[in-house]
Scaffold this active site. Structure first.
Site, mmCIF file in Angstrom:
data_model
loop_
_atom_site.group_PDB
_atom_site.id
_atom_site.type_symbol
_atom_site.label_atom_id
_atom_site.label_comp_id
_atom_site.label_asym_id
_atom_site.label_seq_id
_atom_site.Cartn_x
_atom_site.Cartn_y
_atom_site.Cartn_z
ATOM 1 N N CYS A 1 4.818 1.465 -7.201
ATOM 2 C CA CYS A 1 5.594 0.315 -6.747
ATOM 3 C C CYS A 1 6.862 0.179 -7.566
ATOM 4 C CB CYS A 1 4.771 -0.965 -6.873
ATOM 5 S SG CYS A 1 5.653 -2.418 -6.279
ATOM 6 N N CYS B 1 -4.060 -0.476 -3.131
ATOM 7 C CA CYS B 1 -4.481 0.865 -3.522
ATOM 8 C C CYS B 1 -3.838 1.214 -4.861
ATOM 9 C CB CYS B 1 -4.153 1.905 -2.460
ATOM 10 S SG CYS B 1 -2.410 2.295 -2.277
ATOM 11 N N CYS C 1 0.860 -1.186 0.000
ATOM 12 C CA CYS C 1 0.000 0.000 0.000
ATOM 13 C C CYS C 1 0.897 1.237 0.000
ATOM 14 C CB CYS C 1 -0.897 -0.025 1.232
ATOM 15 S SG CYS C 1 -2.331 1.056 1.120
#
Length: 138
Positions: free
Chosen positions: A87, A80, A8
């Site tokens: 990422c 999310c 997240c």
């Protein structure tokens, strides 16, 4: 044993809740970790709301994704959109999953209204985690 990473933005609410439920439902079938692209600390409301459902996440820590670069995960679950977009790439054979859960930390209103948002998100994540374990950890 499978290794699961829940990712997240700040590793404070949604990923912590998901980690708690995935650990609960997976039992000894998986090692479950959570991390964020940033670290914001574990949200006290997430701890309280999970305790209402009998899951203790008070010992969880808020970790950065870079801490797990050497771990060979089987599954990476982003919870999310922001984390999915931000990422960092790290080499992995992991199968990737994505579900954009509402951020309960952004809830506004009275204390009870905010708690209701946390409970609603918790329940949605609980259902997702239970289904994930059923579908992927047979």
């Amino acid at each position: 044993m499978k290794k699961i990473l829940v990712l997240c933005t700040g590793n404070s609410c949604r990923s912590q809740i998901a980690e708690g439920y995935l650990r609960y439902f997976a039992g000894d079938k998986a090692q479950v970790y959570s991390a964020g692209v940033e670290t914001h600390g574990v949200n006290p409301k997430a701890i309280t709301i999970m305790a209402e459902d009998g899951i203790d996440i008070s010992g969880h820590t808020s970790n950065n994704i870079t801490e797990y670069q050497g771990v060979d995960f089987d599954y990476v679950i982003t919870v999310c959109d922001h984390a999915k977009e931000r990422c960092p790439f790290f080499p992995s054979k992991a199968k990737k999953f994505h579900e954009n859960f509402t951020d309960p930390a952004k809830a506004a209103g009275t204390e009870e209204e905010i708690n209701e948002v946390f409970r609603a998100v918790r329940n949605t994540i609980k259902q997702y985690a239970q289904q994930f374990v059923t579908d992927n950890l047979k």
